[in-house]
Scaffold this motif. Structure first.
Motif, PDB file in Angstrom:
ATOM      1  N   GLU A 197      -0.430  19.785  71.573  1.00  0.00           N
ATOM      2  CA  GLU A 197       0.583  19.017  70.852  1.00  0.00           C
ATOM      3  C   GLU A 197       0.021  17.713  70.280  1.00  0.00           C
ATOM      4  OE1 GLU A 197       3.849  18.842  69.922  1.00  0.00           O
ATOM      5  OE2 GLU A 197       4.173  20.979  70.266  1.00  0.00           O
ATOM      6  N   LEU A 198      -1.161  17.314  70.731  1.00  0.00           N
ATOM      7  CA  LEU A 198      -1.808  16.139  70.136  1.00  0.00           C
ATOM      8  C   LEU A 198      -2.069  16.353  68.647  1.00  0.00           C
ATOM      9  CD1 LEU A 198      -4.366  15.165  72.926  1.00  0.00           C
ATOM     10  CD2 LEU A 198      -2.503  13.734  72.067  1.00  0.00           C
ATOM     11  N   GLY A 199      -2.196  17.611  68.250  1.00  0.00           N
ATOM     12  CA  GLY A 199      -2.437  17.910  66.850  1.00  0.00           C
ATOM     13  C   GLY A 199      -1.182  18.254  66.072  1.00  0.00           C
ATOM     14  N   ASN A 200      -0.026  17.973  66.650  1.00  0.00           N
ATOM     15  CA  ASN A 200       1.237  18.284  65.968  1.00  0.00           C
ATOM     16  C   ASN A 200       1.297  17.558  64.614  1.00  0.00           C
ATOM     17  OD1 ASN A 200       4.097  18.235  65.180  1.00  0.00           O
ATOM     18  ND2 ASN A 200       4.495  18.991  67.245  1.00  0.00           N
ATOM     19  N   PRO A 201       1.550  18.280  63.512  1.00  0.00           N
ATOM     20  CA  PRO A 201       1.558  17.639  62.189  1.00  0.00           C
ATOM     21  C   PRO A 201       2.688  16.636  61.981  1.00  0.00           C
ATOM     22  CG  PRO A 201       2.296  19.927  62.051  1.00  0.00           C
ATOM     23  CD  PRO A 201       1.760  19.728  63.430  1.00  0.00           C
ATOM     24  N   ALA A 202       3.673  16.620  62.881  1.00  0.00           N
ATOM     25  CA  ALA A 202       4.758  15.648  62.738  1.00  0.00           C
ATOM     26  C   ALA A 202       4.262  14.223  62.917  1.00  0.00           C
ATOM     27  CB  ALA A 202       5.874  15.946  63.741  1.00  0.00           C
ATOM     28  N   GLY A 203       3.121  14.055  63.572  1.00  0.00           N
ATOM     29  CA  GLY A 203       2.490  12.735  63.655  1.00  0.00           C
ATOM     30  C   GLY A 203       3.135  11.768  64.612  1.00  0.00           C
ATOM     31  N   ALA A 204       3.603  12.246  65.764  1.00  0.00           N
ATOM     32  CA  ALA A 204       4.183  11.345  66.761  1.00  0.00           C
ATOM     33  C   ALA A 204       3.099  10.445  67.348  1.00  0.00           C
ATOM     34  CB  ALA A 204       4.856  12.148  67.873  1.00  0.00           C
ATOM     35  N   SER A 205       3.528   9.302  67.872  1.00  0.00           N
ATOM     36  CA  SER A 205       2.607   8.300  68.406  1.00  0.00           C
ATOM     37  C   SER A 205       1.797   8.841  69.584  1.00  0.00           C
ATOM     38  CB  SER A 205       3.408   7.066  68.853  1.00  0.00           C
ATOM     39  OG  SER A 205       2.674   6.270  69.746  1.00  0.00           O
ATOM     40  N   LEU A 206       0.510   8.503  69.624  1.00  0.00           N
ATOM     41  CA  LEU A 206      -0.349   8.894  70.746  1.00  0.00           C
ATOM     42  C   LEU A 206       0.118   8.236  72.036  1.00  0.00           C
ATOM     43  CD1 LEU A 206      -2.861  10.296  71.881  1.00  0.00           C
ATOM     44  CD2 LEU A 206      -4.206   8.303  71.175  1.00  0.00           C
ATOM     45  N   ALA A 207       0.514   6.960  71.954  1.00  0.00           N
ATOM     46  CA  ALA A 207       1.016   6.263  73.143  1.00  0.00           C
ATOM     47  C   ALA A 207       2.299   6.919  73.643  1.00  0.00           C
ATOM     48  CB  ALA A 207       1.268   4.786  72.818  1.00  0.00           C
ATOM     49  N   GLY A 208       3.170   7.333  72.713  1.00  0.00           N
ATOM     50  CA  GLY A 208       4.392   8.032  73.102  1.00  0.00           C
ATOM     51  C   GLY A 208       4.088   9.369  73.744  1.00  0.00           C
ATOM     52  N   TRP A 209       3.078  10.087  73.205  1.00  0.00           N
ATOM     53  CA  TRP A 209       2.652  11.358  73.805  1.00  0.00           C
ATOM     54  C   TRP A 209       2.230  11.143  75.253  1.00  0.00           C
ATOM     55  CZ3 TRP A 209      -2.069  12.593  75.970  1.00  0.00           C
ATOM     56  CH2 TRP A 209      -2.281  13.940  76.278  1.00  0.00           C
ATOM     57  N   PHE A 210       1.424  10.118  75.502  1.00  0.00           N
ATOM     58  CA  PHE A 210       0.937   9.882  76.861  1.00  0.00           C
ATOM     59  C   PHE A 210       2.092   9.536  77.801  1.00  0.00           C
ATOM     60  CE2 PHE A 210      -0.441   6.824  80.117  1.00  0.00           C
ATOM     61  CZ  PHE A 210      -1.292   7.647  80.840  1.00  0.00           C
ATOM     62  N   GLN A 211       2.981   8.647  77.368  1.00  0.00           N
ATOM     63  CA  GLN A 211       4.086   8.239  78.230  1.00  0.00           C
ATOM     64  C   GLN A 211       4.988   9.417  78.593  1.00  0.00           C
ATOM     65  OE1 GLN A 211       4.764   5.458  79.810  1.00  0.00           O
ATOM     66  NE2 GLN A 211       2.984   4.377  79.003  1.00  0.00           N
ATOM     67  N   GLU A 212       5.295  10.254  77.619  1.00  0.00           N
ATOM     68  CA  GLU A 212       6.199  11.384  77.875  1.00  0.00           C
ATOM     69  C   GLU A 212       5.499  12.505  78.613  1.00  0.00           C
ATOM     70  OE1 GLU A 212       9.779  12.829  78.178  1.00  0.00           O
ATOM     71  OE2 GLU A 212       9.516  11.129  76.818  1.00  0.00           O
ATOM     72  N   MET A 213       4.226  12.750  78.266  1.00  0.00           N
ATOM     73  CA  MET A 213       3.479  13.824  78.887  1.00  0.00           C
ATOM     74  C   MET A 213       3.306  13.616  80.391  1.00  0.00           C
ATOM     75  SD  MET A 213       0.211  14.816  80.076  1.00  0.00           S
ATOM     76  CE  MET A 213      -0.799  13.448  79.557  1.00  0.00           C
ATOM     77  N   ARG A 214       3.334  12.375  80.825  1.00  0.00           N
ATOM     78  CA  ARG A 214       3.218  12.104  82.266  1.00  0.00           C
ATOM     79  C   ARG A 214       4.297  12.841  83.048  1.00  0.00           C
ATOM     80  NH1 ARG A 214       4.417   6.404  82.566  1.00  0.00           N
ATOM     81  NH2 ARG A 214       3.990   6.532  84.792  1.00  0.00           N
ATOM     82  N   SER A 215       5.528  12.775  82.576  1.00  0.00           N
ATOM     83  CA  SER A 215       6.623  13.411  83.314  1.00  0.00           C
ATOM     84  C   SER A 215       6.783  14.884  82.969  1.00  0.00           C
ATOM     85  CB  SER A 215       7.941  12.678  83.044  1.00  0.00           C
ATOM     86  OG  SER A 215       8.284  12.731  81.674  1.00  0.00           O
ATOM     87  N   THR A 216       6.422  15.287  81.751  1.00  0.00           N
ATOM     88  CA  THR A 216       6.629  16.683  81.367  1.00  0.00           C
ATOM     89  C   THR A 216       5.502  17.609  81.813  1.00  0.00           C
ATOM     90  OG1 THR A 216       5.585  16.334  79.199  1.00  0.00           O
ATOM     91  CG2 THR A 216       7.964  16.022  79.330  1.00  0.00           C
TER      92      THR A 216
END
Length: 477
Positions: free
Chosen positions: A130-149
């Motif tokens: 999902e780091l390569g998702n073309p929607a371009g969500a924030s990397l910091a947001g990915w890390f914060q959310e990925m911790r719990s998911t």
């Protein structure tokens, strides 16, 4: 030896007194400038040293300590504040892995070679993609959310499979989650009857719209919010009820029934309507895989009766908690219709985005790290919806498929367990997981602490069931 014990040797050194005074002045100055955070950090340091030494001797203490910490985490957040206490969860998981690696020869690593380990790696891999998702969500947001998911799941499940290998570990886990949940119910009663602490009052002041409805407090105890409190109480209520009907000593069953009563009160005080589904689904799953036809019929009739009273009568409406619970069955409820409208809007947006808007693009993480994006403006109000929005239909089908596979495998394992006491314990945990999973359709439950950690450890214990059952199989062969 005598000279070592002489009075001169025991006399305080001249420098100790001024150093002690200087340390007191520094601590006092820091406390005055930064509040109770300094005191909290000093206490944490005093505990961390001995705990770290013990952890490297017995790595299982890391998971035991994590269970306790995840229950009490928000006491520190509200009453002390000042630092991101949630990061201690990550730190404790990583430190426990370091301790395991340090003692690697003591563990049977073959325990990780099963389908639970495979689906764990599969879900972690999808999150990395999902780091390569073309929607371009924030990397910091990915890390914060990925911790719990994904991160806590991928770190916690293998640790539990390695470290918890005995029936005594299962017993300790049940005692911990039941005891801490009852403590949460008692704290909820305190909030209702005696009032709030300063930290709790500050939380209520910031969340009045969701926690003070028609002048009635939605009790949240020491959980993240009332929604999590109510759902978590229902989850462990299912566990307590199933255990209370098990083949245990009479005093144990009475204690479990008393605990169930307190947990039911906690669930009702929370005003969390989705908790009703956690309770109903959990009990239904327990009845279906119990192999007890009489209990299945009687339990089904009782459940239908309770549903009928809530759905088609107004009995108990003078009690706010019952009235609030009854609205969960009202298809005209305003809150339900708002959620449905939000889901219709998400359906249109995600129809052209099969991989979603990116991890961390919706909910609180979306607001903080992806402000200005469309998904950040829509509250998910559901973990199922949140997964769909972040991962798209592809990720949602994968996640739900994994959840249902694990649930089905747990049911199959419990069905084949021979030892009656072990069977009931694993049945209780499986039923609780089922209730928490379904309840997450209405609230974000299964991704928040302590529910997330309880579910992950539940999987590990149930998948270890056949091995724990071997002594009983050998005894009967």
């Amino acid at each position: 030896m005598n000279h070592l014990l002489s009075s001169s040797a025991l006399r305080p050194k001249p420098l100790l007194l001024p150093l002690g005074l200087l340390a007191s002045i520094v601590v006092g100055w820091l406390t005055a400038g930064h509040g109770p955070v300094v005191v909290g950090l000093l206490i944490a340091l005093a505990v961390a040293g001995p705990f770290g030494l013990a952890l490297f001797r017995q790595p299982r203490l890391g998971i035991i300590g994590l269970v306790v910490y995840c229950f009490l985490l928000f006491i520190l957040v509200r009453e002390v504040g000042g630092i991101p206490y949630g990061m201690a969860v990550d730190a404790l998981l990583v430190l426990t892995w370091v301790a395991v690696a340090f003692n690697h020869e003591r563990f049977d690593w073959r325990r990780l070679r099963n389908d639970l380990g495979l689906v764990t790696l599969l879900w972690l891999g999808y999150n990395l993609l999902e780091l390569g998702n073309p929607a371009g969500a924030s990397l910091a947001g990915w890390f914060q959310e990925m911790r719990s998911t994904a991160l806590y799941w991928s770190l916690g499940v293998p640790l539990a499979m390695l470290l918890f290998t005995r029936r005594q570990d299962l017993n300790l886990f049940l005692v911990l989650i039941l005891g801490l949940s009852v403590l949460g119910a008692l704290n909820g009663l305190k909030q209702q009857l005696l009032g709030l602490s300063p930290g709790e009052q500050a939380f209520l002041d910031e969340n009045t719209k969701t926690h003070l409805l028609w002048g009635k407090l939605r009790v949240f105890s020491f959980y993240s919010d009332a929604g999590q409190f109510g759902a978590a109480q229902a989850h462990i209520l299912v566990v307590a009820l199933v255990l209370a009907l098990g083949p245990f000593a009479k005093w144990q069953r009475l204690l479990l029934l008393a605990a169930a009563g307190l947990l039911l009160v906690g669930m009702l005080l929370s005003g969390t309507r989705g908790a009703l589904f956690a309770l109903g689904v959990g009990i239904a799953v327990a009845l279906l895989i119990s192999k007890n036809i009489k209990a299945l019929v009687l339990g089904g009739l009782l459940a239908l009766g309770c549903f009928g009273v809530l759905k088609y009568t107004t009995i108990g409406n003078q009690n706010y908690s019952i009235y609030r619970l009854r609205t969960a069955l009202d298809p005209q409820d305003a809150s339900l219709n708002v959620r449905l409208r939000n889901q219709l809007a998400l359906r249109d947006y995600l129809s052209s985005r099969p991989f979603g808007g990116g991890v961390g693009s919706i909910g609180n993480t979306g607001i903080h790290y992806n402000a200005g994006q469309y998904l950040a403006t829509i509250p998910p109000d559901s973990y199922w919806v949140k997964v769909w929005a972040m991962y798209g239909i592809v990720g949602f089908v994968l996640w739900l498929g994994i959840m249902l596979y694990i649930l089905g495998k747990c049911c199959g394992i419990v069905w084949r367990i021979r030892d009656k006491q072990l069977k009931v314990k694993l049945l209780a945990l499986t039923a609780g997981f089922a209730g928490s999973l379904v309840c997450s359709y209405g609230n974000e439950v299964i991704n928040f602490m302590p529910s997330a950690l309880i579910v992950y450890l539940t999987w590990a214990f149930v998948f270890a069931g056949p091995r724990l059952d071997r002594p009983a199989q050998q005894a009967t062969s």
